[in-house]
Design an enzyme around this catalytic site. Structure first.
Site, PDB file in Angstrom:
ATOM      1  N   ARG A  42      -5.324   4.689  -9.041  1.00 37.63           N
ATOM      2  CA  ARG A  42      -4.917   6.162  -9.210  1.00 37.63           C
ATOM      3  C   ARG A  42      -4.673   6.619 -10.571  1.00 37.63           C
ATOM      4  O   ARG A  42      -5.391   7.538 -10.971  1.00 37.63           O
ATOM      5  CB  ARG A  42      -3.644   6.475  -8.393  1.00 37.63           C
ATOM      6  CG  ARG A  42      -3.797   6.484  -6.863  1.00 37.63           C
ATOM      7  CD  ARG A  42      -2.565   6.382  -5.981  1.00 37.63           C
ATOM      8  NE  ARG A  42      -2.135   7.531  -6.294  1.00 37.63           N
ATOM      9  CZ  ARG A  42      -0.602   7.777  -5.553  1.00 37.63           C
ATOM     10  NH1 ARG A  42      -0.017   6.732  -5.196  1.00 37.63           N
ATOM     11  NH2 ARG A  42      -0.091   8.914  -5.854  1.00 37.63           N
ATOM     12  N   LEU A  51       0.839  -1.242  -0.033  1.00 39.76           N
ATOM     13  CA  LEU A  51       0.029   0.021  -0.155  1.00 39.76           C
ATOM     14  C   LEU A  51       1.015   1.110  -0.048  1.00 39.76           C
ATOM     15  O   LEU A  51       2.057   1.151   0.751  1.00 39.76           O
ATOM     16  CB  LEU A  51      -0.806  -0.027   1.278  1.00 39.76           C
ATOM     17  CG  LEU A  51      -1.922  -0.974   1.331  1.00 39.76           C
ATOM     18  CD1 LEU A  51      -2.942  -0.714   2.477  1.00 39.76           C
ATOM     19  CD2 LEU A  51      -3.057  -1.005   0.155  1.00 39.76           C
ATOM     20  N   ASP A  52       0.519   2.207  -0.725  1.00 39.19           N
ATOM     21  CA  ASP A  52       1.557   3.658  -0.846  1.00 39.19           C
ATOM     22  C   ASP A  52       1.223   4.211   0.622  1.00 39.19           C
ATOM     23  O   ASP A  52       0.560   3.802   1.251  1.00 39.19           O
ATOM     24  CB  ASP A  52       0.981   4.328  -1.790  1.00 39.19           C
ATOM     25  CG  ASP A  52       0.925   3.490  -3.279  1.00 39.19           C
ATOM     26  OD1 ASP A  52       1.788   2.939  -3.718  1.00 39.19           O
ATOM     27  OD2 ASP A  52      -0.092   3.917  -4.080  1.00 39.19           O
ATOM     28  N   ARG A  53       2.295   5.197   0.673  1.00 41.05           N
ATOM     29  CA  ARG A  53       2.355   5.939   1.865  1.00 41.05           C
ATOM     30  C   ARG A  53       0.970   6.446   2.198  1.00 41.05           C
ATOM     31  O   ARG A  53       0.537   6.482   3.381  1.00 41.05           O
ATOM     32  CB  ARG A  53       3.476   6.922   1.761  1.00 41.05           C
ATOM     33  CG  ARG A  53       3.410   7.945   3.137  1.00 41.05           C
ATOM     34  CD  ARG A  53       4.425   8.948   2.676  1.00 41.05           C
ATOM     35  NE  ARG A  53       5.638   8.466   2.952  1.00 41.05           N
ATOM     36  CZ  ARG A  53       6.573   8.506   4.072  1.00 41.05           C
ATOM     37  NH1 ARG A  53       5.791   9.077   5.253  1.00 41.05           N
ATOM     38  NH2 ARG A  53       7.658   8.348   4.066  1.00 41.05           N
TER      39      ARG A  53
END
Length: 239
Positions: A170, A69-71
Site C-alpha cells: 500500500r 492481513l489488514d482488516r
C-alpha cells in the site's frame, strides 16, 4: 510434492458484516496447521465477527495466526494449531515464501512491469509521508505486473520481493502515485469517495491471492479466488 488448493471465498467489504461460515473459509487443513481465506472487512482475531471467532465456532479450537492481513485485505492466511507448528510456519515464511497479491491501482504506472524499491520505515504511516521518517527506513521492494487497465485504473499482480514492512504494498503504491483503490490511509479521500460511488465498490481492492512456501521439505501453493464483490470493477477484476 506440490499441493495446490483452490478455495471458495464469500467476502464482505462492510466492516459490520459477520464472518461467513468457517467451512467456506478453510482452503486446506494440514493437521497441525491450516490455510484459510480471510474475507475483507473483518479482523483476524478481534471481536465476535473475526476470522478466529468463526473458525472456533466451527470446532477448530484455539488457532495461532502466523502472519497478518489488514482488516480490509482479503485472501490467504496461515494459522497454526500448536506453538511448534507456528514456529515452523514462521521459519518457512521467512525463508521460502512467495506472497502474491492482486490489487487495483488508482493511476496506471508508466511501465507494464517493474519494481518499487523505495526504502520504508517498519510502521504504519500516513498519506502525507507513506515511506516514513527517513532515519527509520530500511530496504523494501515490491514487484508489480499489470494485468489490465482502463486508462485510469489498473489491475496488477503485486509481489513482496524484498522485506515485508507494515503496509508495504500500500505504501509503495501510494509513493509511486498509484495508490490502492479504496485505501483510506494512503489514498486521497475525495478520490476514493468518487471512485467508490462510480463503481459501487465499498472497500479496498487488495487481495492476498497466492502463497507458496516449503514446510518440512514439502512445497505448498495456496490460492484464493478474487472476492465476488470485485465483479463491480468489471474487467479490472481479472476475469
Amino acid at each position: 510434492m506440490l499441493c495446490v488448493l483452490l478455495g471458495s471465498l464469500r467476502p464482505s467489504h462492510a466492516p459490520s458484516r459477520a464472518c461467513p461460515p468457517a467451512a467456506s473459509l478453510v482452503l486446506s487443513d494440514e493437521g497441525d496447521w491450516l490455510a484459510a481465506s480471510k474475507p475483507a472487512g473483518i479482523t483476524v482475531h478481534e471481536g465476535s465477527d473475526s476470522l478466529l471467532a468463526a473458525l472456533r465456532a466451527d470446532g477448530y479450537g484455539e488457532l495461532l495466526p502466523v502472519h497478518r492481513l489488514d482488516r480490509d485485505t482479503s485472501g490467504v492466511l496461515l494459522l497454526a494449531k500448536r506453538p511448534e507448528a507456528a514456529a515452523a510456519l514462521q521459519a518457512a515464511l521467512a525463508e521460502t515464501a512467495v506472497k502474491q497479491y492482486r490489487g487495483v491501482l488508482v493511476g496506471v504506472p508508466p511501465a507494464r512491469r517493474g519494481r518499487w524499491a523505495g526504502a520504508l520505515s517498519n510502521r504504519a504511516e500516513g498519506r502525507r509521508n507513506p515511506r516514513g521518517v527517513a532515519a527509520e527506513r530500511v530496504s523494501a521492494e515490491t514487484a508489480y505486473d499489470l494485468v489490465s487497465d482502463n486508462g485510469f485504473l489498473a489491475s496488477a499482480d503485486l509481489t513482496l520481493a524484498v522485506g515485508g514492512r507494515t503496509h508495504q504494498i500500500r505504501r509503495h503504491a501510494a509513493s509511486a502515485g498509484s495508490p490502492i483503490f479504496g485505501d483510506r490511509r494512503y489514498g486521497n479521500p475525495r478520490r476514493n469517495a468518487q471512485l467508490q460511488e462510480r463503481y459501487g465498490f465499498d472497500g479496498m481492492a487488495l487481495h492476498a491471492s497466492l502463497l507458496r512456501l516449503v514446510v518440512d521439505g514439502v512445497a505448498f501453493e495456496f490460492e484464493a479466488p478474487l472476492p465476488a464483490s470485485w465483479s463491480a470493477l468489471g474487467a479490472l477484476d481479472g476475469s
